[in-house]
Design a protein around this motif. Structure first.
Motif, PDB file in Angstrom:
ATOM      1  N   ASN A 122      -7.428  16.306  20.956  1.00 33.38           N
ATOM      2  CA  ASN A 122      -6.587  14.340  20.953  1.00 33.38           C
ATOM      3  C   ASN A 122      -6.740  14.131  22.387  1.00 33.38           C
ATOM      4  N   THR A 123      -6.808  12.893  22.607  1.00 37.25           N
ATOM      5  CA  THR A 123      -7.210  11.920  23.526  1.00 37.25           C
ATOM      6  C   THR A 123      -5.703  11.177  24.873  1.00 37.25           C
ATOM      7  N   PRO A 124      -6.597  11.659  26.042  1.00 36.21           N
ATOM      8  CA  PRO A 124      -5.249  11.041  26.870  1.00 36.21           C
ATOM      9  C   PRO A 124      -4.208   9.471  26.715  1.00 36.21           C
ATOM     10  N   GLU A 125      -5.171   8.790  25.294  1.00 32.48           N
ATOM     11  CA  GLU A 125      -4.841   7.421  25.162  1.00 32.48           C
ATOM     12  C   GLU A 125      -3.444   7.717  24.407  1.00 32.48           C
ATOM     13  N   ASN A 126      -3.415   8.895  23.193  1.00 33.09           N
ATOM     14  CA  ASN A 126      -3.233   9.555  21.836  1.00 33.09           C
ATOM     15  C   ASN A 126      -1.966   9.691  22.217  1.00 33.09           C
ATOM     16  N   ARG A 127      -2.141  10.618  23.572  1.00 33.19           N
ATOM     17  CA  ARG A 127      -0.542  11.808  24.116  1.00 33.19           C
ATOM     18  C   ARG A 127       0.470   9.954  24.820  1.00 33.19           C
ATOM     19  N   GLU A 128      -0.358   8.700  25.628  1.00 31.08           N
ATOM     20  CA  GLU A 128       0.592   8.364  25.737  1.00 31.08           C
ATOM     21  C   GLU A 128       1.003   7.511  25.263  1.00 31.08           C
ATOM     22  N   LEU A 129      -0.014   6.640  23.763  1.00 32.45           N
ATOM     23  CA  LEU A 129       1.008   6.544  22.705  1.00 32.45           C
ATOM     24  C   LEU A 129       2.125   7.002  22.082  1.00 32.45           C
ATOM     25  N   MET A 130       1.548   8.170  21.890  1.00 32.33           N
ATOM     26  CA  MET A 130       3.081   9.036  21.468  1.00 32.33           C
ATOM     27  C   MET A 130       3.906   8.958  22.190  1.00 32.33           C
ATOM     28  N   ALA A 131       3.862   9.319  23.573  1.00 33.08           N
ATOM     29  CA  ALA A 131       5.256   9.125  25.034  1.00 33.08           C
ATOM     30  C   ALA A 131       5.790   7.599  24.272  1.00 33.08           C
ATOM     31  N   GLU A 132       5.146   6.554  24.558  1.00 32.69           N
ATOM     32  CA  GLU A 132       5.457   5.615  24.437  1.00 32.69           C
ATOM     33  C   GLU A 132       6.653   5.106  23.031  1.00 32.69           C
ATOM     34  N   MET A 133       6.536   5.547  22.024  1.00 32.16           N
ATOM     35  CA  MET A 133       6.562   5.677  20.213  1.00 32.16           C
ATOM     36  C   MET A 133       8.290   6.437  21.007  1.00 32.16           C
ATOM     37  N   MET A 134       8.215   7.509  21.101  1.00 26.79           N
ATOM     38  CA  MET A 134       9.818   8.579  21.278  1.00 26.79           C
ATOM     39  C   MET A 134      10.179   7.485  22.599  1.00 26.79           C
ATOM     40  N   PHE A 135       9.955   7.603  23.610  1.00 25.77           N
ATOM     41  CA  PHE A 135      10.908   7.026  24.557  1.00 25.77           C
ATOM     42  C   PHE A 135      11.413   5.686  24.185  1.00 25.77           C
ATOM     43  N   GLU A 136      10.353   4.880  23.891  1.00 22.68           N
ATOM     44  CA  GLU A 136      10.341   3.365  23.426  1.00 22.68           C
ATOM     45  C   GLU A 136      11.404   3.227  22.154  1.00 22.68           C
ATOM     46  N   THR A 137      10.875   3.438  21.484  1.00 28.28           N
ATOM     47  CA  THR A 137      11.716   3.356  20.236  1.00 28.28           C
ATOM     48  C   THR A 137      12.616   4.774  19.987  1.00 28.28           C
ATOM     49  N   PHE A 138      12.688   5.615  20.552  1.00 29.48           N
ATOM     50  CA  PHE A 138      13.384   6.482  19.824  1.00 29.48           C
ATOM     51  C   PHE A 138      14.575   7.047  21.128  1.00 29.48           C
ATOM     52  N   ASN A 139      13.475   6.638  21.724  1.00 33.78           N
ATOM     53  CA  ASN A 139      15.034   6.651  23.124  1.00 33.78           C
ATOM     54  C   ASN A 139      15.062   8.411  23.685  1.00 33.78           C
ATOM     55  N   VAL A 140      14.544   9.270  23.190  1.00 37.95           N
ATOM     56  CA  VAL A 140      14.474  10.566  23.583  1.00 37.95           C
ATOM     57  C   VAL A 140      15.196  11.344  25.037  1.00 37.95           C
ATOM     58  N   ASN A 141      15.833  11.957  25.007  1.00 41.69           N
ATOM     59  CA  ASN A 141      16.340  12.721  26.472  1.00 41.69           C
ATOM     60  C   ASN A 141      14.787  13.001  26.811  1.00 41.69           C
ATOM     61  N   GLY A 142      14.011  13.770  26.775  1.00 43.35           N
ATOM     62  CA  GLY A 142      12.852  14.171  27.331  1.00 43.35           C
ATOM     63  C   GLY A 142      12.238  14.589  26.172  1.00 43.35           C
ATOM     64  N   LEU A 143      10.475  14.718  26.766  1.00 37.04           N
ATOM     65  CA  LEU A 143       9.048  15.075  25.584  1.00 37.04           C
ATOM     66  C   LEU A 143       8.726  16.130  26.656  1.00 37.04           C
ATOM     67  N   TYR A 144       7.833  16.935  25.707  1.00 35.32           N
ATOM     68  CA  TYR A 144       6.556  17.978  25.955  1.00 35.32           C
ATOM     69  C   TYR A 144       5.584  18.201  24.805  1.00 35.32           C
TER      70      TYR A 144
END
Length: 425
Positions: A122-144
């Motif tokens: 999995n590419t670092p870019e994909n990890r960043e896209l997932m982080a952006e979706m989870m924090f920006e769209t769903f406003n999750v408390n934390g992510l791993y």
């Protein structure tokens, strides 16, 4: 804000597993498909920040089994956002997670940490896209985001070893994970929690190829299965009746001598309400055989899985090879066939023994024996969600809080905060 049980989601090509930390099996296992309205397929979907029933009703799309139910409808387009383990349609992935979180899990993301899994490479870019979706769209408390292979090793260690040892012992995260899902199979060496990425072997052979083989045998025999139901019938045969044998020729003889080995499958054609019944025979043991004799079934594949496992370990640093042979862990639904574990262990051990015999003949000295040990869950169905189980067990540990990237860290650093992946334990 109160922090509740972390949410664990393992996104796969064929099926997504989801539930809460601490459980031993997922709350939901949903096919990773989305049915979008044909009229709005090119329009973006507004993601509600609250699990409002009205907001979900307005969204003209469906996921999982509800999406499959509309595959023949001209009003909907079926999409698989994950291909070969990797997300390649982020808009549909967003739609999928919207319903998965709000409608299925019925949780408020702001109150939970989330553990997601990722495939090897999995590419670092994909990890960043997932982080952006989870924090920006769903406003999750934390992510791993954890690597599926490492989580599968962690699950195996907790279930088979930790319960019999000191609670404070460090997890054994050295092993070889054979991960075979619906779209792709990987052989992944892990040394002390780090994936040896240069030695990963990828096989373009997995569950869908087994299903396709059964489907083709049904067609070749001219079984009275409606065309629309053939693939589903093949999937049911694969999941309920397929198994591995040690000798194919011998198994043919057993079937010819014992009619009880033949099974039947019945269903009803929904359009005409007519019942159909087919006989299930040689495909029971021939279909999973593609992992061990691929040259018979798949033109592009000639290397059997046991040889791929041996090749992967042989490329690893010499200090780790014996440890890898002694801790081969199975993960993914396509490793859950009956006798798969025993067959793989037997064939890999045979390859190793032959190499040791050649070494003895050439040097005149007997090398130290190497014992091959393949680990699978005591309940084979748990192998289907081994990575999810590892995530569930990890997320309930106190140390998990130190591994999670918080919303505050994301706001300070941005998506790049997810580029690193802490080693478990």
């Amino acid at each position: 804000m109160a922090r509740r049980s972390p949410v664990v989601i393992d996104i796969g090509s064929g099926c997504t597993k989801m539930g809460f930390a601490g459980n031993i099996e997922p709350t939901f296992m949903i096919p990773t498909v989305v049915a979008n309205s044909a009229r709005k397929s090119n329009q973006s979907v507004h993601i509600s920040q609250t699990p409002s029933a009205h907001g979900l009703a307005d969204a003209d799309f469906y996921i999982g089994d509800e999406a499959y139910a509309r595959k023949d409808s001209p009003n909907y387009l079926l999409s698989s956002p994950v291909s070969k383990g990797r997300i390649d349609n982020w808009d549909d992935m967003e739609r999928f997670l919207q319903q998965a979180i709000f409608r299925n899990l019925r949780c408020i993301p702001e109150e939970h940490d989330f553990l997601l899994t990722e495939p090897p490479f999995n590419t670092p870019e994909n990890r960043e896209l997932m982080a952006e979706m989870m924090f920006e769209t769903f406003n999750v408390n934390g992510l791993y985001i954890g690597v599926q292979a490492v989580l599968a090793l962690y699950a195996q260690w907790v279930c088979d070893v930790k319960l019999e040892m000191d609670e404070a012992s460090s997890p054994n995260l050295t092993g070889l994970v054979v991960d075979s899902g619906d779209g792709l199979s990987h052989v992944i060496p892990v040394a002390d929690g780090y994936v040896i990425s240069s030695c990963i072997q990828e096989l373009h052979m997995a569950g869908k190829h087994v299903t396709q083989f059964v489907h083709d045998m049904i067609c070749d025999r001219g079984e009275p299965v409606p065309a629309e139901q053939r693939m589903e019938a093949a999937r049911q045969i694969k999941e309920k009746h397929a198994y591995l044998c040690r000798d194919v020729v011998e198994e043919y003889q057993k079937f010819d001598q014992d009619p009880r080995k033949f099974k039947t499958l019945s269903n009803v054609y929904p359009k005409t309400k007519e019942e159909w019944t087919i006989q299930i025979g040689y495909e029971r043991f021939l279909a999973p055989e593609i992992f061990f004799h691929p040259e018979i079934f798949v033109e592009s594949m000639t290397t059997p899985l046991p040889q791929v496992v041996d090749n992967a370990i042989s490329q690893c640093p010499i200090d780790y090879r014996r440890k890898l042979y002694s801790n081969i862990v199975l993960s993914g639904g396509s490793t859950a066939f009956q006798h798969f574990k025993e067959r793989l262990q037997h064939d890999v051990q045979q390859i190793v023994n032959e190499r040791l015999q050649k070494a003895e003949l050439s040097t005149g000295r007997r090398p130290q024996d190497i014992e091959v040990c393949v680990h699978g869950s005591k309940q084979r169905k748990q192998q289907r969600y081994a990575a999810w189980l590892g995530g569930s067990l990890l997320a309930q540990e106190p140390t998990f809080l130190t591994m999670v990237k918080s919303k505050k860290e994301y706001e300070e650093v941005g998506p790049s905060c997810m580029r690193g992946s802490p080693v478990l334990g």
